[in-house]
Each structure stands twice: as structure tokens, then as C-alpha cells.
Design a protein around this motif. Structure first.
Motif, PDB file in Angstrom:
ATOM      1  N   PRO A   1      27.206  36.253  19.419  1.00 24.80           N
ATOM      2  CA  PRO A   1      26.189  37.336  19.702  1.00 24.80           C
ATOM      3  C   PRO A   1      24.825  36.670  19.924  1.00 24.80           C
ATOM      4  CG  PRO A   1      27.538  38.214  17.952  1.00 24.80           C
ATOM      5  CD  PRO A   1      27.971  36.994  18.169  1.00 24.80           C
ATOM      6  N   GLY A   2      24.192  37.157  20.663  1.00 21.43           N
ATOM      7  CA  GLY A   2      22.716  36.770  20.940  1.00 21.43           C
ATOM      8  C   GLY A   2      22.364  35.869  22.302  1.00 21.43           C
ATOM      9  N   GLY A   3      23.316  35.530  22.863  1.00 20.24           N
ATOM     10  CA  GLY A   3      23.080  34.806  24.127  1.00 20.24           C
ATOM     11  C   GLY A   3      23.030  35.373  25.528  1.00 20.24           C
ATOM     12  N   VAL A   4      23.313  35.057  26.613  1.00 22.20           N
ATOM     13  CA  VAL A   4      23.106  35.664  27.819  1.00 22.20           C
ATOM     14  C   VAL A   4      24.383  35.723  28.487  1.00 22.20           C
ATOM     15  CG1 VAL A   4      22.195  35.437  30.105  1.00 22.20           C
ATOM     16  CG2 VAL A   4      20.813  34.675  27.937  1.00 22.20           C
ATOM     17  N   TYR A   5      24.334  37.178  28.753  1.00 23.18           N
ATOM     18  CA  TYR A   5      25.769  37.551  29.758  1.00 23.18           C
ATOM     19  C   TYR A   5      25.505  37.526  31.273  1.00 23.18           C
ATOM     20  CZ  TYR A   5      29.180  40.788  31.381  1.00 23.18           C
ATOM     21  OH  TYR A   5      30.179  41.352  32.358  1.00 23.18           O
ATOM     22  N   LEU A   6      26.690  36.922  31.879  1.00 23.62           N
ATOM     23  CA  LEU A   6      26.672  36.620  33.238  1.00 23.62           C
ATOM     24  C   LEU A   6      27.737  37.620  33.759  1.00 23.62           C
ATOM     25  CD1 LEU A   6      25.875  33.303  34.267  1.00 23.62           C
ATOM     26  CD2 LEU A   6      25.131  35.188  35.456  1.00 23.62           C
ATOM     27  N   GLY A   7      27.738  38.444  34.865  1.00 18.58           N
ATOM     28  CA  GLY A   7      28.826  39.192  35.324  1.00 18.58           C
ATOM     29  C   GLY A   7      28.694  39.451  36.752  1.00 18.58           C
ATOM     30  N   VAL A   8      29.530  40.054  37.339  1.00 14.98           N
ATOM     31  CA  VAL A   8      29.670  40.332  38.758  1.00 14.98           C
ATOM     32  C   VAL A   8      30.169  41.979  39.148  1.00 14.98           C
ATOM     33  CG1 VAL A   8      31.901  39.590  39.084  1.00 14.98           C
ATOM     34  CG2 VAL A   8      30.590  39.601  40.790  1.00 14.98           C
ATOM     35  N   ALA A   9      29.805  42.573  40.125  1.00 12.91           N
ATOM     36  CA  ALA A   9      30.585  43.879  40.369  1.00 12.91           C
ATOM     37  C   ALA A   9      29.838  44.858  39.531  1.00 12.91           C
ATOM     38  CB  ALA A   9      32.091  43.669  40.158  1.00 12.91           C
ATOM     39  N   PRO A  10      30.513  46.358  39.487  1.00  7.40           N
ATOM     40  CA  PRO A  10      29.758  47.277  38.986  1.00  7.40           C
ATOM     41  C   PRO A  10      29.644  47.459  37.487  1.00  7.40           C
ATOM     42  CG  PRO A  10      31.768  48.015  39.909  1.00  7.40           C
ATOM     43  CD  PRO A  10      31.616  46.612  40.397  1.00  7.40           C
ATOM     44  N   ASP A  11      30.147  48.769  36.898  1.00  8.78           N
ATOM     45  CA  ASP A  11      29.715  49.080  35.419  1.00  8.78           C
ATOM     46  C   ASP A  11      30.645  48.464  34.457  1.00  8.78           C
ATOM     47  OD1 ASP A  11      31.302  51.192  36.775  1.00  8.78           O
ATOM     48  OD2 ASP A  11      31.120  52.095  34.907  1.00  8.78           O
ATOM     49  N   GLN A  12      31.679  48.032  34.854  1.00  7.94           N
ATOM     50  CA  GLN A  12      32.485  47.108  33.890  1.00  7.94           C
ATOM     51  C   GLN A  12      31.894  46.337  33.097  1.00  7.94           C
ATOM     52  OE1 GLN A  12      32.948  47.007  37.108  1.00  7.94           O
ATOM     53  NE2 GLN A  12      34.690  45.769  37.623  1.00  7.94           N
ATOM     54  N   ASN A  13      30.878  45.849  33.515  1.00  5.73           N
ATOM     55  CA  ASN A  13      29.692  44.961  32.693  1.00  5.73           C
ATOM     56  C   ASN A  13      29.263  45.534  31.796  1.00  5.73           C
ATOM     57  OD1 ASN A  13      29.610  42.199  34.590  1.00  5.73           O
ATOM     58  ND2 ASN A  13      29.541  43.956  35.941  1.00  5.73           N
ATOM     59  N   PHE A  14      28.932  46.680  31.654  1.00  5.95           N
ATOM     60  CA  PHE A  14      28.282  47.595  30.519  1.00  5.95           C
ATOM     61  C   PHE A  14      29.200  47.242  29.362  1.00  5.95           C
ATOM     62  CE2 PHE A  14      26.292  50.439  33.719  1.00  5.95           C
ATOM     63  CZ  PHE A  14      25.134  49.492  34.025  1.00  5.95           C
ATOM     64  N   THR A  15      30.732  47.544  29.373  1.00  2.52           N
ATOM     65  CA  THR A  15      31.392  47.530  28.390  1.00  2.52           C
ATOM     66  C   THR A  15      31.669  46.181  27.728  1.00  2.52           C
ATOM     67  OG1 THR A  15      32.786  49.402  29.215  1.00  2.52           O
ATOM     68  CG2 THR A  15      34.056  47.912  27.828  1.00  2.52           C
ATOM     69  N   TYR A  16      31.621  45.208  28.464  1.00  2.99           N
ATOM     70  CA  TYR A  16      31.528  43.683  28.143  1.00  2.99           C
ATOM     71  C   TYR A  16      30.108  43.277  27.589  1.00  2.99           C
ATOM     72  CZ  TYR A  16      36.144  43.235  30.608  1.00  2.99           C
ATOM     73  OH  TYR A  16      37.275  42.989  31.134  1.00  2.99           O
ATOM     74  N   ILE A  17      29.265  43.856  28.063  1.00  3.54           N
ATOM     75  CA  ILE A  17      27.932  43.775  27.467  1.00  3.54           C
ATOM     76  C   ILE A  17      28.017  44.307  25.945  1.00  3.54           C
ATOM     77  CG2 ILE A  17      25.424  44.315  27.375  1.00  3.54           C
ATOM     78  CD1 ILE A  17      25.800  44.100  30.505  1.00  3.54           C
ATOM     79  N   LEU A  18      28.459  45.348  25.752  1.00  2.00           N
ATOM     80  CA  LEU A  18      28.385  45.947  24.412  1.00  2.00           C
ATOM     81  C   LEU A  18      29.257  45.095  23.390  1.00  2.00           C
ATOM     82  CD1 LEU A  18      28.432  49.734  25.518  1.00  2.00           C
ATOM     83  CD2 LEU A  18      26.688  48.657  24.478  1.00  2.00           C
ATOM     84  N   ALA A  19      30.143  44.703  23.779  1.00  2.00           N
ATOM     85  CA  ALA A  19      31.371  43.921  23.245  1.00  2.00           C
ATOM     86  C   ALA A  19      30.688  42.424  22.670  1.00  2.00           C
ATOM     87  CB  ALA A  19      32.692  43.598  23.909  1.00  2.00           C
TER      88      ALA A  19
END
Length: 378
Positions: free
Chosen positions: A80-98
Motif C-alpha cells: 500500500p501507499g505507492g502509485v496505481y497505473l491503469g487503463v480503461a474505465p471504472d474497473q480501475n476503481f476496484t483495483y485502486i481500493l484493493a
């Protein structure tokens, strides 16, 4: 020659000095912001972005049935505490929370994806809880009899009994526009606002059953199987049956809302194999003493291989600040080399791959084909 007692004293003093010196060496501390101003967010998004490019679909909703299957393993693997990188729409939100990052960057070749994330940002900021968010997203009056402890399934079952309202859609669209332009002062063109309207209208028109679809000439909806709907994705679970979506419970939604309100989810227009976006994100993260914790790539690499530019992407990845825990999340295919478990009905799965291992494998020549990439993902 030193006596034994004197030698012992020298050793003890040296040891004490070594401990003191080590205690004075401060571990790197991330200087990532705890909040961005509206101006800082917009300038950051603009400065990191490249010109928009083409993709065969508007991709308003994910088509990945298994996207939550890896959440427990991902949460254990990522620091935890790093930086998240992603692509596409809102499935990123679930991975961000995880993965609990300090900041997140969503990089997509389509400017429409940036605009969709701005739409989500406005709707989330305007909505105090999940029920209000779903009401606004689909322009339906708030469903009655919903409690804070209602499950995601109960949330969507309740809204399934409520009809969409065009006046509510128009009212919500005006509120979204005001939020982005008058409240945040984002510089959006008339074309941008028209595209936000078109994206929002798709959610109003199709409702919670909205699905991923490709345009004419690409097989239409589903290609013989049913893509998951937005409702399916929000009520999906991991392989053990535990839900993790950002609408699974109020605590998840509140965490996401907090990140949006602090402007810490930054949408960027960029080509994964391009010369600027990924490298610029990496430079920003490095300058702030942080590292990429998670990189959700969906199946973008499939298209990079097809276009002959995968090597450009891999070289971009090699420039990112990483740790031993940095992890790829990707959609893989049994037809293209994946030999793991938990396949979806379309023969695809979601898999993890340490990013440092990816860099080593690429440099060693072990990633010559998309098949090689799938075979090494687990």
C-alpha cells in the motif's frame, strides 16, 4: 598489537557508531501530495498527456468477467501507499481500493476515456452515498428501502424496479457540467462536453444492463457470448464469493469518493507505446520518491503485439520506478497461451505478473509473442 580487552572496546565502539550512522540515514519518504488543487490536477493531466488515438470500441464498460478473481492475491502482493497505473474505465476503481495507493493515474489512448473519468468524478463528488451515485449514473429516482448496509446485489435489485427519467437525466447532466466547468474550472471544449453528454446518455439509455460493445464490422455485441453488464460487474465476486467492487459497500464507496474529492485520480491521454505519457508519469512518481505499485493493463498488450510496437511499450515500462512488489494485472486468454485457472465464459482470465520480472523477461528475449506473455502470467 591490541590487547583482547582493548580490541573488544574498539569493536563495541565501532558497532555503536555503525548503529548510530544507520539510525541517521533516513529511509526515502514519498513526497506525493495528499491533495491536488483543481489547477494542479488539470495541469498535471494536460502536461502528461499525448494526442488521442484510435481504439475499436468506446469501451464504456469492461468486458472482463473475472476482474475481481485476483483481488485477494493482488492485495497481498502489492505494498500500500505507492502509485496505481491503469487503463480503461471504472474497473480501475476496484483495483485502486484493493491496493490502497497514494495516487492513481489512468492512462488511455482515447480522450473519451479521460472524459468518462471526469464524468465519474463529477457524479461521485455530487453523490453522498452509493444509492445516490447509482441514481445519478442511470438517471433514475433514488430507490426506496435501501439501507447503508445493503449489499451490492440489493442495491441493483432495488434500482431494477425504478424507471429512468429524461428530466432527471437533463438535470444531472447540467449538474455534471457545472461541477467540471464552474466548480473545478477544467478547460473543456464544446466537443469534450458533447462527448461527455454522449457517454452519459448511453448509461441513461441502457441502464444498469449497459455492456461493452464493439462497432460495426467487429462482430457487434458479444460475438456469440454475453458480455457482462455494469450490474454484473458491480455485483461480481472473487473466486471465494467475496465482493470487492467500489459499490459492494459504503466503506468502499467512501474511500473512492475521498480520493476523487482530493483530486488524486488523474486521467491521462496516452499511448502505452508512445514517447511521452508513461515515461512522464514515471518521472513524476520518481521525482516524488515513490514507485508504481500496480499497473492494470487489461489486454492492451495484445494490440501492441499486433501493431508491432510491443517493444516500445516494454522499454517504457523499464523506465518506471518499481519495487519487488510492483505488479501487472492483465486480462489473458487460454487461446493465447494462458495455462492457469479461473477462466471466464469467454475463455479469458485475469492474471498477475511481477513488473520487474516482466522487464527481465523482455530483456532476456522471453517475450517474443503474445503467447509468451500469457504463458508467463498467473
Amino acid at each position: 598489537m591490541l590487547s583482547r580487552s582493548l580490541a573488544r572496546v574498539v569493536i563495541l565502539v565501532a558497532g555503536a557508531l555503525s548503529v548510530l550512522a544507520a539510525s541517521q540515514q533516513k529511509a526515502p519518504v514519498s513526497s506525493l501530495p495528499s491533495r491536488l488543487t483543481d489547477r494542479e490536477l488539470w495541469q498535471l493531466s494536460t502536461s502528461l498527456s499525448e494526442p488521442g488515438g484510435y481504439f475499436r470500441s468506446d469501451n464504456l464498460v469492461s468486458n472482463e468477467h473475472t476482474f475481481q478473481y485476483v483481488v485477494p492475491a493482488l492485495a497481498k502482493q502489492v505494498t500500500p501507499g505507492g502509485v496505481y497505473l491503469g487503463v480503461a474505465p471504472d474497473q480501475n476503481f476496484t483495483y485502486i481500493l484493493a491496493t490502497a495507493p497514494q495516487m492513481a493515474f489512468i492512462v488511455d489512448i482515447r480522450r473519451g476515456n479521460l472524459l468518462q473519468h471526469l464524468l465519474y468524478k463529477a457524479l461521485i463528488e455530487l453523490s453522498r452515498d452509493r444509492a445516490e451515485f447509482v441514481s445519478r449514473l442511470f438517471s433514475r429516482p433514488r430507490a426506496p428501502s435501501l439501507a447503508p448496509e445493503s449489499t451490492g446485489a440489493a442495491l441493483f435489485a432495488a434500482f431494477g424496479l425504478v424507471e429512468a427519467s429524461e428530466p432527471l437525466y437533463r438535470q444531472n447532466l447540467a449538474a455534471v457540467t457545472d461541477r467540471l466547468v464552474k466548480y473545478h474550472h477544467f478547460t473543456l471544449s464544446s466537443d469534450d462536453l458533447e462527448q461527455i453528454d454522449a457517454i452519459y446518455f448511453a448509461f441513461f439509455s441502457d441502464g444498469p444492463e449497459i455492456q461493452y460493445s464493439v462497432g460495426p464490422g467487429f462482430g457487434g455485441r458479444g460475438r456469440g457470448f454475453r458480455f457482462p453488464s455494469y450490474q454484473d460487474l458491480m455485483t461480481a465476486t472473487d473466486v471465494e464469493g467475496a465482493p470487492h467492487s467500489y459499490l459492494a459497500n459504503e466503506a468502499n464507496y467512501a474511500k473512492l469518493k475521498d480520493m476523487e474529492e482530493r483530486n488524486l485520480i488523474v486521467p491521462v491521454v496516452g499511448d502505452f507505446a508512445g514517447p511521452k505519457a508513461l515515461r512522464s508519469v514515471g518521472r513524476y512518481v520518481r521525482e516524488h520518491g515513490a514507485a508504481i505499485s500496480t499497473f492494470y493493463v487489461s489486454n492492451v498488450e495484445q494490440y501492441l503485439y499486433q501493431d508491432g510496437i510491443f517493444s516500445d511499450f516494454a522499454r517504457n515500462v523499464a523506465t518506471l520506478p518499481l519495487t519487488s512488489a510492483s505488479t501487472f494485472v492483465r486480462s489473458v486468454s487460454a487461446r493465447s497461451g494462458y495455462a492457469g485457472e479461473n477462466l471466464g465464459p469467454d475463455g479469458r482470465a485475469t492474471a498477475l505478473y511481477p513488473i520487474r520480472a516482466f522487464v527481465r523477461d523482455f530483456q532476456a528475449g522471453r517475450l517474443r509473442t503474445y503467447y509468451d506473455l500469457n504463458a508467463l502470467s498467473r
